[in-house]
Design a protein around this motif. Sequence first.
Motif, PDB file in Angstrom:
ATOM      1  N   ALA A   1       0.825  -1.210   0.000  1.00  0.00           N
ATOM      2  CA  ALA A   1       0.000   0.000   0.000  1.00  0.00           C
ATOM      3  C   ALA A   1       0.855   1.254   0.000  1.00  0.00           C
ATOM      4  O   ALA A   1       0.550   2.235   0.673  1.00  0.00           O
ATOM      5  CB  ALA A   1      -0.941  -0.003   1.200  1.00  0.00           C
TER       6      ALA A   1
ATOM      7  N   LEU B   1      -1.234   2.191  -4.068  1.00  0.00           N
ATOM      8  CA  LEU B   1      -2.386   3.074  -3.867  1.00  0.00           C
ATOM      9  C   LEU B   1      -2.893   3.640  -5.189  1.00  0.00           C
ATOM     10  O   LEU B   1      -4.099   3.685  -5.438  1.00  0.00           O
ATOM     11  CB  LEU B   1      -2.007   4.213  -2.927  1.00  0.00           C
TER      12      LEU B   1
ATOM     13  N   HIS C   1      -6.595   2.749  -6.667  1.00  0.00           N
ATOM     14  CA  HIS C   1      -7.573   3.801  -6.911  1.00  0.00           C
ATOM     15  C   HIS C   1      -8.068   3.779  -8.350  1.00  0.00           C
ATOM     16  O   HIS C   1      -9.268   3.862  -8.608  1.00  0.00           O
ATOM     17  CB  HIS C   1      -6.972   5.174  -6.596  1.00  0.00           C
TER      18      HIS C   1
ATOM     19  N   VAL D   1      -4.327   9.050   2.377  1.00  0.00           N
ATOM     20  CA  VAL D   1      -4.789   7.681   2.144  1.00  0.00           C
ATOM     21  C   VAL D   1      -6.283   7.572   2.433  1.00  0.00           C
ATOM     22  O   VAL D   1      -7.045   6.984   1.652  1.00  0.00           O
ATOM     23  CB  VAL D   1      -3.994   6.681   3.011  1.00  0.00           C
TER      24      VAL D   1
END
Length: 437
Positions: free
Chosen positions: A149, A154, A158, A198
């Motif tokens: 992560a 990330l 997304h 985040v």
Amino acid sequence: MTTPMTPGIVSGRLAADEISRNFDDLHAPYDAHEARVAADRCYFCHDAPCMTACPTSIDIPLFIRQIQTGTPEAAAKTILTQNILGGMCARVCPTETLCEEVCVREVAEGKPVTIGRLQRYATDTLMARQGHPFARAEATGKTVAVVGAGPAGLACAHRLAMKGHSVTLFEGRPKAGGLNEYGIASYKSTDDFAAREVAWLLEIGGITVETGKTLGDGLSLDGLKTDYDAVFLGVGLGGVNALRIDGEEAATAAVDFIAELRQSDDLTMLPVGRNVVVIGGGMTAVDAAVQSKLLGAESVTIAYRRSRDEMPASTFEQGLAAAKGVRLLFNVMPVAIGDGAITLEYTATQNGKLAGTGETMSLPADQVFKAIGQTLTTDGGLVIEDGKIAVTDTGRTSATGVWAGGDCASGGEDLTVTAVAEGRDAAEDIHAVLMGV
């Protein structure tokens, strides 16, 4: 974390209020007026070299014009469409060697448009004023496992979630964020920004985060391939290169020191040496050295084996270290640590190869950090190239259905912004494969 060589490593060298000032924001954020004035300096080049220099290809002239016209939220949307971690990249990206270095204003006047600070103004404004700017597409029924992560993971998660896929994001540490959370100097990312970014990113929906799970420890690549339609690896580089010198056990990995500092609730309780030496020449070395000084170390030295011109840390980072009182030594390499000192040997390039000259020097050192690069600790049995997972331009690995990006993957620079670009581009390729387009 720390391994004392002498009793000189102690906490509380400085008072709490002084430490608080020392670790304040490196660059104060622009207010609306300051941003408009800074934006007015942009020439809005048609063939903007700054865009080419940006690994995520943000339309920089467009977002600056949007700031100039009083629509920072629109500017942020322009940024985040290309770089979903644009807020953090605005804080930590070496803009002085990327977009700002090639700015026409820099070339002509030696003073570029402050692209990074303008990007921060836009993204911070959007995050403060409105909800998540992107919406998920209709669910596709496809599932993707993203391991790691950090910035690459990330960004990949997304983009996949935005396209309607269901993503499970696995992370070995207690918090998501990777180097943004654990590996960036605190004065570059204040007010718990990494964690807040985040949380904001996850507002897209469709992403489940599971911590305490890493490849090889709770997860197997074969199992992930069986359970999910696709797998993305953004596992970073978990190992630290060895110095291979006498007394190395007395040295601490700089990344561990930075991580402990970043997670500390009270920096007055974090021990630091009186005489600190950092071995290395990259951003991590500078971050460890500067923060040691900010914690109250009396003498901090960066020892780099090559010349100043060859030092990986940018001229800005070198200047920052010097301005904070850090001594920079070049063409020296460690040969031994012990008895409260470190022995360094002078180096020279001979026949195209770096070698020791036989001449040595000694420095007082009650704390030594090594920042000489990191290594891949798990690869899932994939093909390795120069110590990293071999990938294509779109992140495909040697295994069908498995992609990789970020520091663990071959090619590119080990930068947050590069990792974001690689995670984003891999997600686009994963989506194309899953949907047959």
